[in-house]
Each structure stands twice: as structure tokens, then as C-alpha cells.
Motif scaffolding. Structure first.
Motif, PDB file in Angstrom:
ATOM      1  N   THR A 142      29.006 -37.499 -31.780  1.00 29.90           N
ATOM      2  CA  THR A 142      28.097 -37.773 -30.661  1.00 29.90           C
ATOM      3  C   THR A 142      26.845 -38.528 -31.107  1.00 29.90           C
ATOM      4  O   THR A 142      25.796 -38.413 -30.488  1.00 29.90           O
ATOM      5  N   ASN A 143      26.966 -39.273 -32.191  1.00 31.20           N
ATOM      6  CA  ASN A 143      25.868 -40.126 -32.653  1.00 31.20           C
ATOM      7  C   ASN A 143      26.082 -41.502 -32.036  1.00 31.20           C
ATOM      8  O   ASN A 143      26.532 -42.448 -32.683  1.00 31.20           O
ATOM      9  N   TYR A 144      25.761 -41.616 -30.758  1.00 37.64           N
ATOM     10  CA  TYR A 144      26.079 -42.836 -30.012  1.00 37.64           C
ATOM     11  C   TYR A 144      25.190 -44.012 -30.399  1.00 37.64           C
ATOM     12  O   TYR A 144      25.580 -45.164 -30.234  1.00 37.64           O
ATOM     13  N   THR A 145      24.003 -43.733 -30.914  1.00 38.76           N
ATOM     14  CA  THR A 145      23.137 -44.821 -31.372  1.00 38.76           C
ATOM     15  C   THR A 145      23.762 -45.528 -32.560  1.00 38.76           C
ATOM     16  O   THR A 145      23.832 -46.760 -32.612  1.00 38.76           O
ATOM     17  N   ALA A 146      24.223 -44.736 -33.527  1.00 40.40           N
ATOM     18  CA  ALA A 146      24.872 -45.307 -34.700  1.00 40.40           C
ATOM     19  C   ALA A 146      26.166 -46.008 -34.299  1.00 40.40           C
ATOM     20  O   ALA A 146      26.457 -47.115 -34.762  1.00 40.40           O
ATOM     21  N   ALA A 147      26.939 -45.371 -33.441  1.00 39.97           N
ATOM     22  CA  ALA A 147      28.217 -45.953 -33.020  1.00 39.97           C
ATOM     23  C   ALA A 147      27.998 -47.289 -32.309  1.00 39.97           C
ATOM     24  O   ALA A 147      28.743 -48.249 -32.526  1.00 39.97           O
ATOM     25  N   GLU A 148      26.979 -47.359 -31.467  1.00 43.37           N
ATOM     26  CA  GLU A 148      26.696 -48.614 -30.754  1.00 43.37           C
ATOM     27  C   GLU A 148      26.416 -49.748 -31.729  1.00 43.37           C
ATOM     28  O   GLU A 148      26.975 -50.848 -31.610  1.00 43.37           O
ATOM     29  N   ALA A 149      25.546 -49.484 -32.707  1.00 43.82           N
ATOM     30  CA  ALA A 149      25.180 -50.526 -33.670  1.00 43.82           C
ATOM     31  C   ALA A 149      26.396 -51.006 -34.454  1.00 43.82           C
ATOM     32  O   ALA A 149      26.572 -52.206 -34.685  1.00 43.82           O
TER      33      ALA A 149
ATOM     34  N   CYS B  98      35.590 -51.401 -25.131  1.00 43.06           N
ATOM     35  CA  CYS B  98      35.592 -50.196 -24.287  1.00 43.06           C
ATOM     36  C   CYS B  98      34.855 -49.054 -24.978  1.00 43.06           C
ATOM     37  O   CYS B  98      34.110 -48.305 -24.335  1.00 43.06           O
ATOM     38  N   ASN B  99      35.056 -48.918 -26.287  1.00 44.32           N
ATOM     39  CA  ASN B  99      34.345 -47.873 -27.026  1.00 44.32           C
ATOM     40  C   ASN B  99      32.841 -48.135 -27.030  1.00 44.32           C
ATOM     41  O   ASN B  99      32.034 -47.203 -26.907  1.00 44.32           O
ATOM     42  N   LEU B 100      32.472 -49.400 -27.188  1.00 48.93           N
ATOM     43  CA  LEU B 100      31.055 -49.753 -27.124  1.00 48.93           C
ATOM     44  C   LEU B 100      30.497 -49.412 -25.753  1.00 48.93           C
ATOM     45  O   LEU B 100      29.370 -48.897 -25.637  1.00 48.93           O
ATOM     46  N   CYS B 101      31.264 -49.669 -24.715  1.00 52.42           N
ATOM     47  CA  CYS B 101      30.825 -49.351 -23.358  1.00 52.42           C
ATOM     48  C   CYS B 101      30.554 -47.853 -23.205  1.00 52.42           C
ATOM     49  O   CYS B 101      29.562 -47.451 -22.598  1.00 52.42           O
ATOM     50  N   VAL B 102      31.430 -47.019 -23.773  1.00 57.24           N
ATOM     51  CA  VAL B 102      31.238 -45.567 -23.711  1.00 57.24           C
ATOM     52  C   VAL B 102      29.915 -45.189 -24.378  1.00 57.24           C
ATOM     53  O   VAL B 102      29.147 -44.373 -23.854  1.00 57.24           O
ATOM     54  N   CYS B 103      29.654 -45.779 -25.545  1.00 53.28           N
ATOM     55  CA  CYS B 103      28.404 -45.494 -26.260  1.00 53.28           C
ATOM     56  C   CYS B 103      27.193 -45.841 -25.405  1.00 53.28           C
ATOM     57  O   CYS B 103      26.198 -45.095 -25.374  1.00 53.28           O
ATOM     58  N   LEU B 104      27.274 -46.971 -24.714  1.00 46.32           N
ATOM     59  CA  LEU B 104      26.163 -47.401 -23.870  1.00 46.32           C
ATOM     60  C   LEU B 104      25.983 -46.483 -22.666  1.00 46.32           C
ATOM     61  O   LEU B 104      24.856 -46.149 -22.280  1.00 46.32           O
ATOM     62  N   ILE B 105      27.096 -46.052 -22.073  1.00 41.88           N
ATOM     63  CA  ILE B 105      27.024 -45.134 -20.936  1.00 41.88           C
ATOM     64  C   ILE B 105      26.382 -43.820 -21.364  1.00 41.88           C
ATOM     65  O   ILE B 105      25.550 -43.252 -20.645  1.00 41.88           O
ATOM     66  N   LYS B 106      26.776 -43.316 -22.520  1.00 42.61           N
ATOM     67  CA  LYS B 106      26.226 -42.051 -23.013  1.00 42.61           C
ATOM     68  C   LYS B 106      24.721 -42.147 -23.226  1.00 42.61           C
ATOM     69  O   LYS B 106      24.017 -41.145 -23.182  1.00 42.61           O
TER      70      LYS B 106
ATOM     71  N   VAL C 154      23.442 -51.249 -17.443  1.00 41.55           N
ATOM     72  CA  VAL C 154      23.523 -52.698 -17.254  1.00 41.55           C
ATOM     73  C   VAL C 154      24.248 -53.338 -18.441  1.00 41.55           C
ATOM     74  O   VAL C 154      25.131 -54.194 -18.275  1.00 41.55           O
ATOM     75  N   GLU C 155      23.896 -52.914 -19.646  1.00 44.36           N
ATOM     76  CA  GLU C 155      24.558 -53.445 -20.837  1.00 44.36           C
ATOM     77  C   GLU C 155      26.038 -53.064 -20.849  1.00 44.36           C
ATOM     78  O   GLU C 155      26.894 -53.867 -21.244  1.00 44.36           O
ATOM     79  N   ALA C 156      26.323 -51.851 -20.436  1.00 45.36           N
ATOM     80  CA  ALA C 156      27.713 -51.387 -20.409  1.00 45.36           C
ATOM     81  C   ALA C 156      28.546 -52.235 -19.451  1.00 45.36           C
ATOM     82  O   ALA C 156      29.679 -52.615 -19.749  1.00 45.36           O
ATOM     83  N   ARG C 157      27.988 -52.547 -18.297  1.00 45.96           N
ATOM     84  CA  ARG C 157      28.706 -53.360 -17.316  1.00 45.96           C
ATOM     85  C   ARG C 157      28.977 -54.769 -17.877  1.00 45.96           C
ATOM     86  O   ARG C 157      30.067 -55.325 -17.671  1.00 45.96           O
ATOM     87  N   ALA C 158      28.012 -55.326 -18.586  1.00 47.30           N
ATOM     88  CA  ALA C 158      28.188 -56.660 -19.160  1.00 47.30           C
ATOM     89  C   ALA C 158      29.315 -56.674 -20.189  1.00 47.30           C
ATOM     90  O   ALA C 158      30.102 -57.621 -20.262  1.00 47.30           O
ATOM     91  N   VAL C 159      29.402 -55.602 -20.982  1.00 45.14           N
ATOM     92  CA  VAL C 159      30.476 -55.499 -21.978  1.00 45.14           C
ATOM     93  C   VAL C 159      31.825 -55.424 -21.283  1.00 45.14           C
ATOM     94  O   VAL C 159      32.794 -56.071 -21.693  1.00 45.14           O
TER      95      VAL C 159
END
Length: 296
Positions: free
Chosen positions: A174-181, A197-205, A210-215
Motif C-alpha cells: 500500500t505504498n502508492y506513492t512509491a508505486a506511482e513513481a 492500469c496499475n498506475l491508474c490504481v495508484c493515482l486513484i488511491k 484527473v491524472e488517473a483519467r488521463a492515464v
């Protein structure tokens, strides 16, 4: 007519034996390793195969393959912890060329056991090896196998794959900041729909809707590798529906402590990625540049 004496078999019998080995993808001979593969692939007796793999290792019979194959069978038998200890104990008997494949098996075993810290550390180690030009046993590409077919993998593809696995491991923590980067860097190197899709999940969390939708739009518009895959498309459509349930359309930021802690860890990792000799690939110049951008 008298039959020939001795241990040699007739040409027809030899041909039949050879065909049997080819059909079942068995090595030739009657050594402990060959018998282990017979019980693994033909008899479907994993316990007997494991015993014979042990004998092969102790006898010095194709130790590289015996250790790796035994660990894979152990994993299938839910003996992943035992397989980890076996690799750690006997990998020094294996050749230098076998070490990278043993690392890959270890990563899978750590994942199977839920040992996320160990998995993450090994993935970072593999990235360091690529950055220092030590991966692929010094070759520009390596041969991989999927669904029985062989294909060549480049440094770029391997780096993106490892970053994707690293991002997934961070997500399990659940370290979504690290996962996003990590996912963002993977997408810069070799983008595909699954990692998007995985990046989108990280952004949603992190409520970065807005960033998630763009991805997701890149996936839905078919601009990424694998966008036409039914699983990826269905997943992206499900994520889009999830996004539409959120009323907020503004980005929210995490606490600075979480982000700063990760950036500090990323800086430390990048220091490890600096090669001890001038063989760094251009891709790692980009990673270091990305590190500097995060620190700003």
C-alpha cells in the motif's frame, strides 16, 4: 540367426527412445537429473522428482538446472520456504551464468511467500545490475521463454518489466506513492496497457482523479501496447466507471512526510545505481534525471 550380444540396442529401439525424449522434452541419459525430469514431466510425481533433484545436486549432475527445476517444483508443492533455503544454500555450486535465472526464481518464491521486503530488494538489485551493465551475462539481449516459445528481450524491455514488478510489490505494501513513481518511469521506458492500469490504481488511491483519467484515456484510445487485449480493456473500463463515481475533480496531495520519505529512499537507490565503471546505459541517465525532478 543369433541375436547380437551386449548392451547396445537396435537402431529402431534407439530411435524410439530418442523420439520419447523429444516428445516429453527430456534430456538424454540415465543420470539422477534425467530421472528427476522423467518423474516431473512424465510420471507427474513431484515428490519423487524433488528427491532425485536433490541427488543430482549432491552428485554434481547438471547442478544449474537441477537446483532451479527443484525450486520450481517445490513452489508448485507449496514448499516455497524450503525452495528459498535450498537456493541460498546451493547456489554457490552453480555457474556464474545461472545466477541471474536463480535470482528470477527467488523473486517468484518471495512473491509466493509474501516476503515483500525481500522481493523488493532483489528487484532493486536487478535494476542495479542493469545500470552497471552486469545483467544478461554481458550480452546485449537475453533469451526468454513464454508459452513454449523463445524470444529475445532487450535491456529496455527488461528494465520496464522489473520496474513493473517493483511497482506491483509496492502496491501490495500500500505504498502508492512509491508505486506511482516506479510505474511512471516504467511507462516512460516501455509503455503498455497493464502498467498503465496499475498506475491508474495508484493515482486513484491517492485521490489524483484527473491524472488517473488521463492515464486511462491512453489505454481506451488504443495508444498503448496491449490496449486491444480484452482483459486490459475490461479493466480500464471498470476503472473508468470507478472514477466516474468520484465527484471531486481536483488533485489532492499526500502528507509531505510520506512523499519525502520515499524521495529519500529513491535517492539512496539511485546512488546504488551509479556504476563502478563507465558502462551505464542511457536509460539510467534518464532515471537519474527523473530522480532530480522528483526532488524539486
Amino acid at each position: 540367426m543369433k541375436k547380437n550380444s551386449g548392451n547396445s540396442c537396435s537402431p529402431k529401439k534407439a530411435e524410439k527412445q530418442e523420439a520419447f525424449h523429444v516428445i516429453h522434452k527430456l534430456p538424454s541419459g540415465d543420470s539422477p537429473y534425467v530421472r528427476a525430469k522423467y518423474f516431473q514431466l512424465v510420471e507427474k510425481d513431484p515428490e519423487a522428482a524433488i528427491v532425485l533433484f536433490w541427488k543430482a545436486i549432491n552428485a554434481g549432475d547438471r547442478v544449474d538446472s537441477a537446483l532451479k527445476d527443484m525450486a520450481v517444483v517445490m513452489k508448485q508443492q507449496d514448499r516455497a520456504e524450503e525452495a528459498i533455503e535450498a537456493i541460498k544454500s546451493f547456489r554457490d555450486r552453480c555457474s556464474k551464468q545461472a545466477q541471474e535465472s536463480l535470482d528470477n526464481v527467488l523473486i517468484d518464491l518471495y512473491k509466493k511467500c509474501g516476503k515483500l521486503d525481500e522481493q523488493i530488494e532483489m528487484l532493486k538489485q536487478k535494476l542495479r545490475m542493469i545500470g552497471q551493465g552486469e545483467a544478461f551475462n554481458g550480452k546485449p539481449t537475453k533469451t526468454a521463454r513464454s508459452h513454449g516459445k523463445k524470444f529475445q528481450v532487450t535491456f529496455k524491455q527488461e528494465t520496464s518489466r522489473i520496474l513493473g514488478n517493483l511497482g506491483w510489490a509496492y502496491m501490495q505494501q500500500t505504498n502508492y506513492t512509491a508505486a506511482e513513481a516506479v510505474y511512471r518511469k516504467a511507462q516512460q521506458i516501455d509503455p503498455d496497457a497493464n502498467k498503465a492500469c496499475n498506475l491508474c490504481v495508484c493515482l486513484i488511491k491517492q485521490e489524483k482523479y484527473v491524472e488517473a483519467r488521463a492515464v486511462l484515456e491512453d489505454v481506451l484510445q488504443g495508444e498503448l501496447l496491449g490496449s486491444d487485449d480484452p482483459k486490459s480493456r475490461n479493466r480500464s473500463e471498470e476503472l473508468l466507471k470507478e472514477l466516474e463515481t468520484y465527484k471531486s475533480s481536483t488533485l489532492s496531495s499526500l502528507g509531505s512526510g510520506t512523499e519525502d520519505a520515499f524521495i529519500g529512499g529513491l535517492d539512496q537507490l539511485m546512488n546504488h545505481w551509479n556504476p563502478v565503471r563507465p558502462r551505464r546505459l542511457p536509460i539510467f541517465e534518464e532515471i537519474i534525471s527523473y530522480r532530480d525532478q522528483l526532488a524539486c
